[in-house]
Design an enzyme around this catalytic site. Structure first.
Site, PDB file in Angstrom:
ATOM      1  N   LYS A  87      98.537  70.931  11.488  1.00  0.00           N
ATOM      2  CA  LYS A  87      98.653  70.657  12.930  1.00  0.00           C
ATOM      3  C   LYS A  87      99.688  71.532  13.648  1.00  0.00           C
ATOM      4  O   LYS A  87      99.383  72.660  14.013  1.00  0.00           O
ATOM      5  CB  LYS A  87      98.901  69.168  13.149  1.00  0.00           C
ATOM      6  CG  LYS A  87      97.706  68.330  12.592  1.00  0.00           C
ATOM      7  CD  LYS A  87      97.662  66.936  13.137  1.00  0.00           C
ATOM      8  CE  LYS A  87      96.684  66.037  12.412  1.00  0.00           C
ATOM      9  NZ  LYS A  87      95.367  65.932  12.989  1.00  0.00           N
ATOM     10  N   TYR A  97      95.747  58.461   5.407  1.00  0.00           N
ATOM     11  CA  TYR A  97      94.610  59.384   5.428  1.00  0.00           C
ATOM     12  C   TYR A  97      95.141  60.777   5.121  1.00  0.00           C
ATOM     13  O   TYR A  97      96.102  61.236   5.747  1.00  0.00           O
ATOM     14  CB  TYR A  97      93.946  59.360   6.807  1.00  0.00           C
ATOM     15  CG  TYR A  97      92.804  60.335   6.961  1.00  0.00           C
ATOM     16  CD1 TYR A  97      91.567  60.093   6.365  1.00  0.00           C
ATOM     17  CD2 TYR A  97      92.953  61.504   7.710  1.00  0.00           C
ATOM     18  CE1 TYR A  97      90.517  60.989   6.509  1.00  0.00           C
ATOM     19  CE2 TYR A  97      91.905  62.404   7.867  1.00  0.00           C
ATOM     20  CZ  TYR A  97      90.687  62.138   7.262  1.00  0.00           C
ATOM     21  OH  TYR A  97      89.645  63.022   7.407  1.00  0.00           O
ATOM     22  N   ASP A 118     102.893  63.556   2.945  1.00  0.00           N
ATOM     23  CA  ASP A 118     101.895  64.204   3.796  1.00  0.00           C
ATOM     24  C   ASP A 118     102.460  64.183   5.211  1.00  0.00           C
ATOM     25  O   ASP A 118     102.410  63.166   5.908  1.00  0.00           O
ATOM     26  CB  ASP A 118     100.569  63.440   3.708  1.00  0.00           C
ATOM     27  CG  ASP A 118      99.505  64.021   4.640  1.00  0.00           C
ATOM     28  OD1 ASP A 118      99.868  64.828   5.522  1.00  0.00           O
ATOM     29  OD2 ASP A 118      98.331  63.650   4.492  1.00  0.00           O
TER      30      ASP A 118
HETATM   31  N1  HOZ Z   1      90.787  62.538  11.704  1.00  0.00           N
HETATM   32  C1  HOZ Z   1      91.695  63.485  12.265  1.00  0.00           C
HETATM   33  C2  HOZ Z   1      92.760  62.780  13.046  1.00  0.00           C
HETATM   34  N2  HOZ Z   1      93.397  61.733  12.383  1.00  0.00           N
HETATM   35  C3  HOZ Z   1      90.991  64.542  13.105  1.00  0.00           C
HETATM   36  C4  HOZ Z   1      90.102  63.981  14.141  1.00  0.00           C
HETATM   37  C5  HOZ Z   1      89.335  65.010  14.961  1.00  0.00           C
HETATM   38  O1  HOZ Z   1      89.766  66.146  15.113  1.00  0.00           O
HETATM   39  O2  HOZ Z   1      88.297  64.648  15.449  1.00  0.00           O
END
Ligand code: HOZ
Length: 427
Positions: free
Chosen positions: A267, A144, A239
């Protein structure tokens, strides 16, 4: 456990926000019931608006390696905010953060700061396309890279959680140039390249998959990708939005000693504030405007608050013994969970790299996205609620990651293992 205030808050938020949340997995729909609205965090704990306390392994989905409201981060942000929150002009702080990143991450000679991981991957791919003059890209099933249109094909995280193969609203044409292959499969990469000779700009992947649970690379997999991409003039992009400064100060690339051409970060480098970054070899980064013709810009890029939180976090992480402590605490947790599943006869696959971990409810060995998809998500749902009701908060999806931070105490870990063992005994 009382949660009526969270329920009321969610009913109201749904009137104004789709699903009542600003990122899909947060609304708990795949584990059922309603999300807990968080009031505050401190160290390893978060507190919801009903007054419940949880040991937190979500860590804002990865950034909070120092825990919640770390006093140094709070002070840095407070001091900087008093001098102005945004200028749209260069500041010394941005160079300071860029220098730390360049010195830490082997592949990065120059770096551009943006506001999210999504922006970082989107921009890195644009640069790779500009540099190579090629249109096609290769991605890995289950990786992702944020919600970039053409990267949502076979993506992990929320796309996997909700069982989607891709996203609505993305014209087929946009994803026409995205090729997908399984993780840990070098033959599939070779085949895709052979079928698209001199057409592929880049191969982008999470070197440790962190949005499908945790899936580490097989021995030699990353080295093989390095070799194959180099031979074919393809830009290799790691990534490291999750793994950067998480598994080692230099990220997964220094952990596995494989240097890509470009790296995406996010992050941790923002210490809990919105941030992203992409960087790589100077020659490639010189394509970025104003040096080159690949355009990328942002009003809040290099924002002083995010940058100061990031600098403070990275300085703490550069202290000796930090990664050893993360490793030791996470290993204790993972071993405790493995013992508990064994004791209670639960089919489980335990996966961990450093302070990132996941327990899959499956009898399979999980080495790729298809392996992860064999997990029993109904069992995960019961496990999730059992833990939450015992004051332990993990991500509300089998296809996300758990994070141990520097403020998790031995006591937190023991309490968590005890809670998990109780829950597992009832599955
Ligand atoms: N999809 C991200 C984590 N893999 C962010 C999720 C979030 O902040 O709700």
């Amino acid at each position: 456990m009382e949660s009526s205030k969270s329920l009321t808050a969610w009913q109201k938020s749904q009137q104004f926000i789709p699903g009542g949340v600003n990122s899909p997995v947060r609304n708990f729909s795949k584990v059922g019931k309603h999300p807990r609205f968080i009031d505050r965090g401190n160290g390893s704990k978060v507190y919801d608006i009903d007054g419940n306390e949880y040991i937190d392994y979500v860590a804002s989905w990865g950034p909070l390696v120092l825990g919640h409201a770390h006093p140094d981060v709070v002070e840095a942000v407070t001091v900087v905010a008093a001098s102005g929150t945004s200028f749209g002009a260069p500041t010394l702080l941005e160079t300071e953060l860029a220098e730390i990143i360049v010195n830490a991450v082997p592949s990065i000679e120059q770096v551009r700061l943006v506001n999210s991981g999504t922006e970082a991957t989107m921009s890195a791919i644009r640069v790779a396309r500009g540099y190579t003059g090629r249109d096609k890209i290769l991605k890995i099933d289950g990786c992702y890279h944020g919600h970039v249109d053409y990267l949502l094909a076979k993506a992990g995280s929320g796309v996997a959680t909700f069982g989607l193969s891709d996203s609505g609203g993305v014209p087929e044409d946009f994803a026409r140039n995205t090729l997908t292959v399984p993780f840990n499969d070098t033959d599939a990469v070779k085949k895709a390249i052979a079928a698209n000779t001199d057409e592929i700009a880049c191969l982008i992947l999470e070197p440790i998959m962190g949005n499908m649970g945790i899936i580490p690379p097989r021995d030699g997999y990353l080295d093989a990708l390095r070799e194959i991409t180099e031979q074919n003039g393809i830009i290799l992009i790691f990534d490291e939005v999750i793994t950067g400064f998480r598994v080692a100060f230099g990220g997964a690339q220094s952990y596995y000693n494989v240097t890509p051409d470009m790296t995406c970060l996010g992050k941790i480098i923002g210490g809990g504030l919105p941030v992203g970054a992409y960087g790589g070899k100077r020659e490639i980064m010189q394509c970025v405007a104003p040096e080159g013709d690949v355009y990328q810009a942002g009003t809040l890029s290099g924002n002083p608050l995010a940058v100061s939180a990031g600098i403070t976090t990275l300085k703490k992480l550069s202290e000796s013994g930090v990664y050893e402590q993360l490793e030791e605490r996470a290993a204790t947790l993972a071993n405790g969970l493995a013992d508990a599943t064994q004791k209670h006869g639960i089919d489980a696959w335990h996966s961990r790299v450093g302070s990132m971990l996941m327990l899959y409810f499956t009898s399979e060995t999980v080495t790729d996205a298809d392996g992860a998809r064999t997990a029993d998500t109904d069992r995960f749902r019961q496990y999730f609620w059992g833990l939450l009701e015992r004051g332990v908060s993990i991500a509300p999806s089998q296809f996300e990651a758990g994070f141990v931070s520097l403020v998790h105490t031995e006591d937190d870990i023991n309490t968590t293992v005890k809670a998990a063992s109780e829950v597992l005994s009832q599955l």
